[in-house]
Enzyme design. Structure first.
Site, PDB file in Angstrom:
ATOM      1  N   LYS A  96      51.526 -39.574 -43.267  1.00  0.00           N
ATOM      2  CA  LYS A  96      50.427 -40.394 -43.823  1.00  0.00           C
ATOM      3  C   LYS A  96      50.898 -41.529 -43.044  1.00  0.00           C
ATOM      4  CE  LYS A  96      47.308 -39.643 -45.790  1.00  0.00           C
ATOM      5  NZ  LYS A  96      46.321 -39.386 -47.931  1.00  0.00           N
TER       6      LYS A  96
ATOM      7  N   ILE B 125      47.457 -31.346 -50.667  1.00  0.00           N
ATOM      8  CA  ILE B 125      46.906 -30.158 -51.658  1.00  0.00           C
ATOM      9  C   ILE B 125      46.348 -29.392 -51.030  1.00  0.00           C
ATOM     10  CG2 ILE B 125      45.531 -31.110 -53.344  1.00  0.00           C
ATOM     11  CD1 ILE B 125      47.708 -32.838 -53.728  1.00  0.00           C
TER      12      ILE B 125
ATOM     13  N   HIS C 180      36.763 -33.904 -50.861  1.00  0.00           N
ATOM     14  CA  HIS C 180      37.303 -35.096 -51.220  1.00  0.00           C
ATOM     15  C   HIS C 180      36.105 -35.394 -51.318  1.00  0.00           C
ATOM     16  CE1 HIS C 180      37.279 -39.021 -48.519  1.00  0.00           C
ATOM     17  NE2 HIS C 180      36.418 -39.269 -48.879  1.00  0.00           N
TER      18      HIS C 180
ATOM     19  N   GLU D  76      43.453 -43.648 -51.302  1.00  0.00           N
ATOM     20  CA  GLU D  76      43.135 -44.562 -50.928  1.00  0.00           C
ATOM     21  C   GLU D  76      41.500 -45.221 -51.220  1.00  0.00           C
ATOM     22  OE1 GLU D  76      42.286 -45.132 -46.838  1.00  0.00           O
ATOM     23  OE2 GLU D  76      40.841 -43.548 -46.689  1.00  0.00           O
TER      24      GLU D  76
ATOM     25  N   ASN E 117      38.659 -48.050 -50.564  1.00  0.00           N
ATOM     26  CA  ASN E 117      38.174 -48.687 -48.678  1.00  0.00           C
ATOM     27  C   ASN E 117      37.454 -49.692 -49.897  1.00  0.00           C
ATOM     28  OD1 ASN E 117      38.751 -46.771 -46.461  1.00  0.00           O
ATOM     29  ND2 ASN E 117      37.313 -45.595 -48.029  1.00  0.00           N
TER      30      ASN E 117
ATOM     31  N   ARG F 141      35.615 -51.558 -47.998  1.00  0.00           N
ATOM     32  CA  ARG F 141      34.437 -52.452 -47.179  1.00  0.00           C
ATOM     33  C   ARG F 141      33.019 -51.252 -47.790  1.00  0.00           C
ATOM     34  NH1 ARG F 141      34.338 -47.576 -44.534  1.00  0.00           N
ATOM     35  NH2 ARG F 141      37.071 -46.656 -44.400  1.00  0.00           N
TER      36      ARG F 141
ATOM     37  N   VAL G 268      30.446 -46.109 -44.605  1.00  0.00           N
ATOM     38  CA  VAL G 268      28.790 -45.027 -43.679  1.00  0.00           C
ATOM     39  C   VAL G 268      28.323 -44.621 -44.216  1.00  0.00           C
ATOM     40  CG1 VAL G 268      28.271 -43.910 -41.984  1.00  0.00           C
ATOM     41  CG2 VAL G 268      30.523 -45.192 -41.527  1.00  0.00           C
TER      42      VAL G 268
HETATM   43  P1  ADP Z   1      41.759 -42.301 -43.774  1.00  0.00           P
HETATM   44  O1  ADP Z   1      41.913 -43.460 -44.723  1.00  0.00           O
HETATM   45  O2  ADP Z   1      43.013 -41.725 -41.554  1.00  0.00           O
HETATM   46  O3  ADP Z   1      40.835 -41.314 -43.313  1.00  0.00           O
HETATM   47  P2  ADP Z   1      42.591 -40.285 -46.077  1.00  0.00           P
HETATM   48  O4  ADP Z   1      44.002 -40.785 -46.562  1.00  0.00           O
HETATM   49  O5  ADP Z   1      41.089 -40.621 -46.090  1.00  0.00           O
HETATM   50  O6  ADP Z   1      42.699 -41.336 -44.537  1.00  0.00           O
HETATM   51  O7  ADP Z   1      42.472 -39.137 -45.484  1.00  0.00           O
HETATM   52  C1  ADP Z   1      41.609 -38.368 -44.794  1.00  0.00           C
HETATM   53  C2  ADP Z   1      41.291 -37.232 -45.417  1.00  0.00           C
HETATM   54  O8  ADP Z   1      42.544 -36.523 -44.776  1.00  0.00           O
HETATM   55  C3  ADP Z   1      40.732 -37.331 -46.561  1.00  0.00           C
HETATM   56  O9  ADP Z   1      39.700 -36.888 -46.806  1.00  0.00           O
HETATM   57  C4  ADP Z   1      41.518 -36.017 -46.332  1.00  0.00           C
HETATM   58  O10 ADP Z   1      40.189 -34.696 -46.288  1.00  0.00           O
HETATM   59  C5  ADP Z   1      42.292 -35.560 -46.299  1.00  0.00           C
HETATM   60  N1  ADP Z   1      43.714 -35.530 -47.007  1.00  0.00           N
HETATM   61  C6  ADP Z   1      44.713 -36.760 -47.300  1.00  0.00           C
HETATM   62  N2  ADP Z   1      45.304 -36.673 -48.000  1.00  0.00           N
HETATM   63  C7  ADP Z   1      45.664 -35.579 -48.154  1.00  0.00           C
HETATM   64  C8  ADP Z   1      46.408 -34.969 -49.613  1.00  0.00           C
HETATM   65  N3  ADP Z   1      47.362 -35.329 -49.700  1.00  0.00           N
HETATM   66  N4  ADP Z   1      46.318 -33.152 -49.434  1.00  0.00           N
HETATM   67  C9  ADP Z   1      45.416 -32.627 -48.554  1.00  0.00           C
HETATM   68  N5  ADP Z   1      44.228 -33.120 -47.459  1.00  0.00           N
HETATM   69  C10 ADP Z   1      44.296 -34.838 -47.624  1.00  0.00           C
END
Ligand code: ADP
Length: 456
Positions: free
Chosen positions: A158, A203, A208, A288, A290, A292, A295
């Site tokens: 990521k 995972i 989510h 993470e 956010n 702000r 949506v």
């Molecule tokens: P972004 O900031 O680019 O949106 P996120 O970290 O919020 O990235 O992750 C976006 C989506 O990716 C999450 O909603 C989830 O569906 C998937 N995701 C992120 N991290 C994981 C993980 N460790 N295992 C499984 N799915 C993940």
């Protein structure tokens, strides 16, 4: 309270903020790019100032131009909405240097949470569970392979500065690490001018689930329950609901308490969202924060009756939150579907043009937040999300039925939209039973597309 607020955004969120300001007796100044001259947010604000040409880099991201507009119109605060400059700490510092209040958290918190691997570290050291992974960014391929071996495949690479699902790669076996590592880094560099990446365990088939929090300058921090945003396409949310069928009261309480701890850990002020993935065994992991308004904030507003934008304005003007944790109760079931101007049958490519006819949905507990009006333009230059339909039912099934009816009523002519596609999701047996995870769309997309009633 503020006298005049500049809204550094466009589209439905700018309109949403204008409405909250008006109800509170606050004047509004909107900004626009040259082709956006006739957009609804321009028409609805008390004043409007053009800040540059079509390309966002020269208009909605043009800090000097936006600050000149704010100073010239005597604004005492700026609301950034979401996207654009909303999570840019340099913008916040520049706003404050002009003696203007930024409606959001401090630049330092935005900076810290914007670095996702630093945010994870901060959470870990404050007892917030996070997904197992690398200790900070991974600089070399050798190190990446070593981390992957330690945590075991599958993993996600990521982007440290990531957002919108970009700079993210799934890796299932060692042979794939090199190409995924390189492509994640180059995408991260292109999108965020920062090629740092970190690695975490993937995972499998999680939900989510995110918690809305509010924190004021007097030390009060509350959570407003969860939103289930597991229906995503390419890591982008499509349909959201609150509460989540996946949580019982105990888990909600536990996750809410952790979300508050997460906000306190980073000294958070204003509205924010703590995002988690939850596995099949209901273990939850912070991914993470956010910093702000999001949506999908209206689903929380519908179940709690709390206006999040008004709370943001109160917090930014140093007033206490209008609610205490014990006052917050969730009533009924809210669901939102995003209406995008796009062509689902053509791999969801954006569609733009003039709105020739519009009929908005209506009825009890049905809300339509959009930038649309007959004769208005859906611009090819910006995000394809043109509106959101949000409903509140007494229970989940009623919310689904209401949302179906609202979609049936909605007529948008002039651009193609994903509304028929959303409609098929609302008829999917697994969706109706609440049996879904973030893999839903990948598994079902083709079947749903084939079910879609083609729009003329
Ligand atoms: P972004 O900031 O680019 O949106 P996120 O970290 O919020 O990235 O992750 C976006 C989506 O990716 C999450 O909603 C989830 O569906 C998937 N995701 C992120 N991290 C994981 C993980 N460790 N295992 C499984 N799915 C993940």
């Amino acid at each position: 309270m503020f006298k005049r607020v500049l809204i550094a955004n466009r589209g439905e969120i700018a309109i949403r903020i204008i409405r909250a300001c008006r109800e509170m007796g606050i004047e509004t100044v909107s900004i626009y790019s040259v082709p956006d001259q006739h957009q609804l947010h321009v028409q609805m604000a008390d004043q409007s100032i053009c800040v540059g040409p079509a390309q966002a880099a020269y208009s909605y991201l043009n800090v000097a131009s936006i600050l000149s507009a704010a100073v010239l119109t005597n604004c005492d605060a700026i609301h950034p909405g979401y996207g654009f400059l909303s999570e840019n700490p340099d913008f916040v510092r520049a706003v404050e240097a002009c003696g203007i209040t930024f409606i959001g958290p401090s630049a330092d918190v935005i900076e810290q949470m914007g670095d996702k691997s630093a945010a994870k570290k901060c959470m870990e050291s404050n007892g917030v569970p996070t997904v197992p992974g690398s200790d900070g960014p991974v600089a070399t391929l050798e190190e990446a392979i070593k981390v992957c071996r330690e945590i075991g495949f599958p993993v996600l690479i990521k982007a440290s500065s990531g957002g919108g699902g970009r700079g993210m790669r799934r890796v299932d076996k060692e042979e794939e690490v090199r190409s995924a590592f390189d492509s994640a880094r180059s995408e991260a560099k292109a999108c965020f001018a920062d090629d740092r990446v970190y690695i975490e365990k993937l995972i499998l088939n999680p939900r989510h689930i995110e918690f809305q929090i509010l924190a004021d300058h007097l030390g009060n921090v509350v959570h407003l329950g969860e939103r289930d945003c597991s229906i995503q396409r390419k890591n982008q949310k499509m349909l959201e609901e609150s509460p989540s069928l996946f949580l019982d009261d105990d888990l909600r309480e536990k996750m809410g308490t952790v979300a508050i701890r997460a906000a306190k850990a980073c000294g958070y002020k204003n509205a924010g969202t703590v995002e988690f993935v939850v596995d099949k065994e209901k273990n939850f992991y912070f991914i993470e924060m956010n910093t702000r308004i999001q949506v999908e904030h209206p689903v929380t507003e519908m179940v709690t009756g709390i206006d999040l934008i008004k709370e943001q304005l109160r917090i930014a003007s140093d007033l206490p939150l209008s609610v205490k944790q014990d006052d917050i109760c969730m009533r009924g079931w809210a669901m939102e579907c995003r209406i995008n101007a796009e062509i689902p049958q053509k791999d969801f490519t954006p569609s733009s043009g003039e709105i020739l006819f519009l009929h908005e949905p209506g009825g009890m507990n049905i809300r339509f937040d959009s930038l649309l009006y007959t004769g208005g333009e859906v611009s090819p230059f910006y995000d394809s999300m043109i509106g959101k339909i949000i409903v509140l039912g007494n229970n989940r099934l009623e919310a689904i039925r209401k949302l179906r009816c609202a979609l049936e009523e909605t007529i948008i002519e002039g651009v193609q939209t994903n509304s028929a596609f959303q409609y098929t999701i609302l008829h999917d047996p697994d969706f109706i039973r609440g049996q879904f995870d973030t893999g839903f769309m990948e598994k079902k997309k083709d079947a749903l597309l084939s079910l879609m009633v083609l729009e003329e």
